[in-house]
Design an enzyme around this catalytic site. Structure first.
Site, PDB file in Angstrom:
ATOM      1  N   ARG A  21      13.544  40.380  27.268  1.00  0.00           N
ATOM      2  CA  ARG A  21      13.821  39.851  25.945  1.00  0.00           C
ATOM      3  C   ARG A  21      15.106  39.058  25.935  1.00  0.00           C
ATOM      4  O   ARG A  21      16.114  39.488  26.449  1.00  0.00           O
ATOM      5  CB  ARG A  21      13.924  41.013  24.960  1.00  0.00           C
ATOM      6  N   LYS A 114      21.367  34.264  21.938  1.00  0.00           N
ATOM      7  CA  LYS A 114      21.733  35.330  22.874  1.00  0.00           C
ATOM      8  C   LYS A 114      20.667  36.413  22.937  1.00  0.00           C
ATOM      9  O   LYS A 114      19.944  36.663  21.980  1.00  0.00           O
ATOM     10  CB  LYS A 114      23.083  35.953  22.461  1.00  0.00           C
ATOM     11  N   ASP A 115      20.663  37.090  24.072  1.00  0.00           N
ATOM     12  CA  ASP A 115      19.658  38.081  24.390  1.00  0.00           C
ATOM     13  C   ASP A 115      19.642  39.225  23.380  1.00  0.00           C
ATOM     14  O   ASP A 115      20.680  39.692  22.935  1.00  0.00           O
ATOM     15  CB  ASP A 115      19.963  38.622  25.784  1.00  0.00           C
ATOM     16  N   GLU A 116      18.456  39.699  23.054  1.00  0.00           N
ATOM     17  CA  GLU A 116      18.313  40.849  22.158  1.00  0.00           C
ATOM     18  C   GLU A 116      18.610  42.152  22.885  1.00  0.00           C
ATOM     19  O   GLU A 116      19.268  43.045  22.348  1.00  0.00           O
ATOM     20  CB  GLU A 116      16.892  40.886  21.593  1.00  0.00           C
ATOM     21  N   ASP A 117      18.095  42.276  24.104  1.00  0.00           N
ATOM     22  CA  ASP A 117      18.207  43.528  24.842  1.00  0.00           C
ATOM     23  C   ASP A 117      19.506  43.570  25.631  1.00  0.00           C
ATOM     24  O   ASP A 117      19.510  43.498  26.865  1.00  0.00           O
ATOM     25  CB  ASP A 117      17.019  43.699  25.792  1.00  0.00           C
TER      26      ASP A 117
END
Length: 425
Positions: A21, A114-117
C-alpha cells in the site's frame, strides 16, 4: 564484494506476490491491519525465506524532503503544515483536514503522496492563515479514525502559494527488512555498510491498486480518458479503494458520482494509465538492450515487469537512454491539463545497512534496518526488490508462494514481500 555476498547468502528466494500500500492510491480502501505479525514464511527446503516489509507500521518510515520558500505572516496567503500520519493516505488526511477546518478540499494541497502502511511525514498547504485553535480542531479530527489509523498536523510556516506536485525534492526512507535467514543476514552484516545501487525507475504495484484489491487504477484512468465514465465507475466499485466504497453506496448516475469527487482524484486515475504505459516502454527497452538470462520477467499482481539480475545491466540502460517521455495530468485552474515531461529510466541511491540481528517477531530469523534517499517519483520497494535481486541473482525471483500470517490473512493485508512496490511521490 558482490561475490562475497553471493557466497555468504547462497540461493535466496524472494516472493514476487503481495500488494503493497502506498499513498499513491487515493483512498484507504482496505480493512484494518491484523494486530498479529506474520509468521516466518514456510519455504520447505528453500534456504532463504522472502524478506518481509511493513510487518509493523514503524518498520516503514518516510520523511519528505522539500525546500519550501516561506514568507512573513503579514505577506502570506497560505499556511504550511507538517503532516504526520499512520494508516491513512495523503488524500484521506487532506479530506479530513479540510472537513475539520470547514474549507474546500481544493484549498488543501500536498507536493507528494505518501504511503498508507507506514509512519510518514510530509508538508501540506492550506489556503488562509490558521490559528492554534484551528490546529487543535484539526488534530481532534485526526484522532477520530481510530486504531492505528491516525494523523496530526503541526505548524511549519506561511507562504504565498499552495504546494503542487513537481516541487518535491524527494524522500528519505528507513525500513526494517524481516524474515531473513542466517546466510542472508551474514551477507548484509559482513558486507559493506553502504551500497551504491542503480535500479530501473518503475512505477510500482501500489500505483495500480490497493492491497488485496485488483490492480486496475490504470484501467479506470483509461476508461475516463476514453470518456466512458460508466465503465470507469464499474471498475471503481470493484477496486477496494475509499472511492470504490463510496461508489458502492452511490444511488445516482456514474456521471454524477465523478462530479462529487475532489477533481484531483479522477486526475490520479488518468495518471495511473500514463504510468502503466511508461512502465511498458522501459520494460521493452531493458529487454531489447539486455535480454537473455540477465533479465527476469515477472508478473506481479497482474502488472508485468522486467528486472536486471546483475549489477552492471542497469548502468548500461542508463547510458543508452537516461530518460523517457511520459504523459502527465494535473488539475490546474479548474481543468485537467495534459502535458509531457521526461522521467529518468534509472535512479541511483546509496543504501545504508545497520542493525542486523535476530528478528524478534520471527524466531529463528533475522532482520536488518536499511535507509536511503530517493528523488521525487521513486518507489522504495522497487529499489529494495531490485537490490536483493541484483545481489543474489535470478533465482531470488523464482518463488511464487506467499507468506501466510499467523491469523491466516493474506500477506497483502499486513506484511508485504519485498517485490511488491511501495512509495512514494
Amino acid at each position: 564484494m558482490e561475490k562475497l555476498l553471493l557466497e555468504r547468502a547462497g540461493r535466496i528466494h524472494l516472493n514476487r506476490g503481495g500488494g503493497c500500500r502506498a499513498g499513491s492510491s487515493p483512498g484507504p480502501g482496505r480493512a484494518a491491519r491484523s494486530s498479529s505479525p506474520p509468521a516466518a514464511p514456510d519455504l520447505g527446503e528453500s534456504p532463504m525465506p522472502m524478506p518481509l516489509l511493513k510487518v509493523r507500521p514503524e518498520d516503514f518510515r518516510v520523511t519528505e524532503v522539500l525546500g519550501l520558500p516561506t514568507a512573513s505572516r503579514a505577506a502570506s496567503t497560505h499556511t504550511y503544515l507538517r503532516l504526520w500520519k499512520n494508516g491513512v493516505t495523503t488524500h484521506e488526511a487532506l479530506g479530513g483536514l479540510a472537513a475539520a477546518l470547514g474549507v474546500a478540499a481544493q484549498d488543501t494541497a500536498a507536493a507528494g503522496l505518501k504511503d498508507e502502511d507506514g509512519v510518514t511525514e510530509q508538508y501540506i498547504s492550506v489556503r488562509g492563515l490558521l490559528s492554534d485553535r484551528d490546529l487543535e480542531r484539526a488534530n481532534a479530527a485526526g484522532r477520530s479514525p481510530g486504531g492505528d489509523r491516525i494523523w496530526r498536523v503541526s505548524a511549519h510556516a506561511t507562504g504565498t502559494a499552495a504546494l503542487r506536485t513537481g516541487v518535491l525534492d524527494g524522500n528519505h526512507f528507513q525500513l526494517v527488512v524481516r524474515g531473513l535467514d542466517e546466510a542472508a543476514a551474514a551477507a548484509l552484516d559482513e558486507g559493506p555498510g553502504r551500497h551504491q545501487h542503480f535500479f530501473v525507475n518503475y512505477y510500482d504495484t501500489q500505483r495500480f491498486g490497493v492491497p488485496g484489491g485488483p490492480k486496475q487504477t490504470h484501467l479506470i484512468g483509461r476508461a475516463l480518458l476514453a470518456g466512458d465514465e460508466e465503465a470507469a465507475f464499474r471498475l471503481l466499485r470493484r477496486s477496494g479503494s475509499a472511492e470504490g466504497a463510496r461508489a458502492l453506496v452511490h444511488e445516482g448516475t456514474a456521471e454524477e458520482f465523478w462530479r462529487l469527487l475532489d477533481p484531483r482524484v479522477p486526475v490520479f486515475y488518468r495518471c495511473a494509465d500514463a504510468s502503466y504505459a511508461w512502465n511498458a516502454q522501459v520494460r521493452a527497452l531493458l529487454t531489447e538492450v539486455v535480454g537473455g538470462a540477465r533479465v527476469a520477467h515477472m508478473d506481479r499482481d497482474g502488472i508485468p515487469y522486467a528486472f536486471a539480475t546483475a549489477r552492471d545491466v542497469v548502468p548500461a540502460l542508463l547510458a543508452l537512454r537516461p530518460e523517457l517521455d511520459y504523459v502527465r495530468y494535473r488539475w490546474t485552474d479548474g481543468s485537467c491539463v495534459r502535458s509531457t515531461a521526461a522521467r529518468p529510466t534509472v535512479l541511483q541511491t546509496h543504501i545504508t545497512v545497520s542493525g542486523v540481528g535476530p528478528d524478534e517477531l520471527h524466531p529463528g530469523r533475522f532482520a536488518a534496518t536499511i535507509s536511503f534517499f530517493l528523488p521525487s517519483g521513486g518507489y522504495a520497494t522497487t529499489a529494495v526488490h531490485q537490490w536483493f535481486l541484483q545481489m543474489f541473482g535470478a533465482e531470488s525471483a523464482t518463488r511464487e508462494d506467499a507468506a501466510p500470517s499467523q491469523d491466516g490473512a493474506n500477506p497483502q493485508d499486513g506484511a508485504t514481500a519485498v517485490p511488491a512496490g511501495s512509495t512514494i511521490a
